[in-house]
Design an enzyme around this catalytic site. Structure first.
Site, PDB file in Angstrom:
ATOM      1  N   PHE A 135     -47.591 119.324  87.477  1.00 58.33           N
ATOM      2  CA  PHE A 135     -46.795 120.306  86.721  1.00 58.33           C
ATOM      3  C   PHE A 135     -46.434 119.686  85.379  1.00 58.33           C
ATOM      4  CE2 PHE A 135     -43.130 122.571  85.182  1.00 58.33           C
ATOM      5  CZ  PHE A 135     -43.521 123.885  85.380  1.00 58.33           C
ATOM      6  N   ASP A 220     -46.621 111.570  82.181  1.00 55.51           N
ATOM      7  CA  ASP A 220     -45.584 112.586  82.095  1.00 55.51           C
ATOM      8  C   ASP A 220     -44.424 112.105  82.967  1.00 55.51           C
ATOM      9  OD1 ASP A 220     -43.874 114.704  82.532  1.00 55.51           O
ATOM     10  OD2 ASP A 220     -45.453 116.209  82.684  1.00 55.51           O
ATOM     11  N   LYS A 249     -35.657 116.297  80.521  1.00 54.61           N
ATOM     12  CA  LYS A 249     -34.685 116.410  81.623  1.00 54.61           C
ATOM     13  C   LYS A 249     -33.464 115.509  81.469  1.00 54.61           C
ATOM     14  CE  LYS A 249     -37.790 118.364  85.120  1.00 54.61           C
ATOM     15  NZ  LYS A 249     -37.218 119.642  85.488  1.00 54.61           N
TER      16      LYS A 249
HETATM   17  N1  PLP Z   1     -43.329 117.786  83.311  1.00 55.97           N
HETATM   18  C1  PLP Z   1     -42.790 117.590  84.515  1.00 55.97           C
HETATM   19  C2  PLP Z   1     -43.266 116.445  85.344  1.00 55.97           C
HETATM   20  C3  PLP Z   1     -41.798 118.444  85.001  1.00 55.97           C
HETATM   21  O1  PLP Z   1     -41.280 118.247  86.223  1.00 55.97           O
HETATM   22  C4  PLP Z   1     -41.370 119.513  84.186  1.00 55.97           C
HETATM   23  C5  PLP Z   1     -40.340 120.455  84.677  1.00 55.97           C
HETATM   24  O2  PLP Z   1     -40.045 120.538  85.837  1.00 55.97           O
HETATM   25  C6  PLP Z   1     -41.957 119.675  82.922  1.00 55.97           C
HETATM   26  C7  PLP Z   1     -42.920 118.794  82.511  1.00 55.97           C
HETATM   27  C8  PLP Z   1     -41.526 120.789  82.013  1.00 55.97           C
HETATM   28  O3  PLP Z   1     -40.276 120.498  81.484  1.00 55.97           O
HETATM   29  P1  PLP Z   1     -39.409 121.662  80.787  1.00 55.97           P
HETATM   30  O4  PLP Z   1     -39.037 122.637  81.844  1.00 55.97           O
HETATM   31  O5  PLP Z   1     -38.236 120.930  80.184  1.00 55.97           O
HETATM   32  O6  PLP Z   1     -40.285 122.271  79.736  1.00 55.97           O
END
Ligand code: PLP
Length: 393
Positions: A135, A220, A249
């Site tokens: 994700f 990520d 986050k």
């Molecule tokens: N990358 C990861 C690993 C995530 O868990 C998330 C959100 O849960 C995102 C990216 C996307 O982040 P945002 O919701 O702040 O755009």
């Protein structure tokens, strides 16, 4: 507001699936709803409030900053932005930082950077290899990077240039690589995908493979970063450095902020006018970030996270031995998943009704993401609710 669910559906897009709860106050690991009921928060706003709700250092920092100046845009130099970038780079592999507002934006930055880096230093490839079950966000490019079809439905055609391979399979990455590849994008632990851990050879193998091919390895760490796995960053937990890393986050403990960190040769391709964000890294967000980083670095939170994470894991594994519905308990630090042999949503509802907030991910995984300050007593309270939840439904 009593009829908040009706009001939400009257005025808001129905996009997130919401639980029937309106939280109005938080303190540490506890939150209170609009009817005054107290809950132990083991969701942390989806891995955001790592320091707990209303952390005094963050509250004081944003209160003070709000009285000075909130925003001047990316046209000017910003003191707390410099300070936060200094803290991030001095405590990570990275040389430079770009600030934005969310995890998706941080990944967008990394994807643009990877394409430009390949044009200037590599073979000019535009393809990014990412993993099934991953994700990476909800913008079109990060959605295209995300390896879960359920999120793609209705949004085709996706952005071209993404190849998905099974997570934890080095050979699949090797086979997918070509002169068209510019980067491998991976979560060190797949968090939304069900708390899937990398095997011991996977991340080191990815780094070797990327170095051999001259392509960027992007971690990520939007969910795994900022202490969640017991080190400041999960790459330290697994002892493999990427070339580029994304954060969001927990970086603002609730104030929206994202960041893309990179080694100098990669950061250097992002020359003036190639990328920008009006809000990104503004005074308020980066001031909160400085308070978060200082708290994580100065205190004993990281060792506490490792210790209390092991305590929670032991407790959940004890329950798993007594509950045949549990297939596996896995995780690192305070990012823990309990995989069930059925949908986890009824267990979430059962726990909520008894004052414990959890969330379900990947359908069958109960996820435990408490603030890093959680105590043994609070863990015990949660375990005492989770055990009957698994017996009941
Ligand atoms: N990358 C990861 C690993 C995530 O868990 C998330 C959100 O849960 C995102 C990216 C996307 O982040 P945002 O919701 O702040 O755009």
């Amino acid at each position: 507001m009593e009829d908040f669910a009706a009001q939400t559906s009257r005025y808001l897009f129905a996009t997130p699936g919401r639980q029937p709860l309106m939280l109005v106050r938080g303190q540490g690991c506890r939150v209170w709803d609009s009817a005054g009921r107290e809950y132990l928060d083991f969701v942390s706003g989806l891995a955001v409030t790592n320091l707990g709700h209303a952390h005094p250092a963050v509250t004081a920092a944003i209160q003070e900053q709000a009285g000075q100046i909130l925003h001047t845009s990316c046209l000017y130099h910003i003191e707390p932005q410099i300070e936060l970038a200094r803290l991030l780079t001095e405590n990570s592999f990275a040389d430079k930082v770009f600030f934005c507002n969310s995890g998706a934006e941080a990944n967008e930055t990394a994807l643009k950077l990877a394409r430009k880096y390949a044009k200037e230093h590599g073979q000019g490839g535009v393809e990014v290899i990412s993993c099934l079950g991953s994700f990476h966000g909800r913008t079109l490019a990060t959605l295209s990077a995300t390896g879960q079809e359920k999120f793609h439905a209705g949004f085709h055609p996706l952005v071209p240039g993404f190849r998905h391979v099974p997570f934890n399979n080095l050979e699949a990455v090797r086979a997918a690589m070509s002169s068209q590849t510019c980067a491998v994008l991976v979560e060190p632990i797949q968090a939304e995908g069900g708390v899937n851990l990398p095997g011991p050879d996977y991340l080191p193998g990815l780094r070797r493979l990327c170095d051999e091919r001259g392509v960027l390895l992007i971690f990520d760490e939007v969910q795994t970063g900022l202490g969640r796995t017991g080190e400041l960053f999960a790459y330290q937990t697994f002892q493999v450095e990427p070339h580029v890393m994304t954060l969001a986050k927990a970086l603002g403990n609730g104030v929206p902020i994202g960041a893309c960190l990179a080694l100098e040769p990669a950061a250097a391709v992002m020359t003036p006018s190639t990328h920008a964000s009006t809000f990104g890294g503004n005074h308020l967000a980066t001031r909160a970030g400085v308070a978060v980083l200082q708290t994580l670095l100065e205190g004993s939170l990281l060792p506490h996270c490792r210790k209390i994470g092991a305590y929670l894991m032991d407790g959940l594994r004890g329950i798993a031995r007594r509950a045949p519905k549990v297939k596996e308990v896995r995780g690192k630090g305070l990012l823990i998943g309990m995989e069930l042999d059925r949908e986890a949503a009824p267990a979430v509802a059962y726990c909520r009704e008894r004052g414990v907030l959890l969330n379900a991910t990947a359908g069958t995984v109960l996820r435990f993401l408490p603030p890093l300050i959680v105590t043994e007593k609070e863990v015990d309270q949660v375990l005492a609710v989770v055990e009957p939840a698994l017996k009941t439904f």
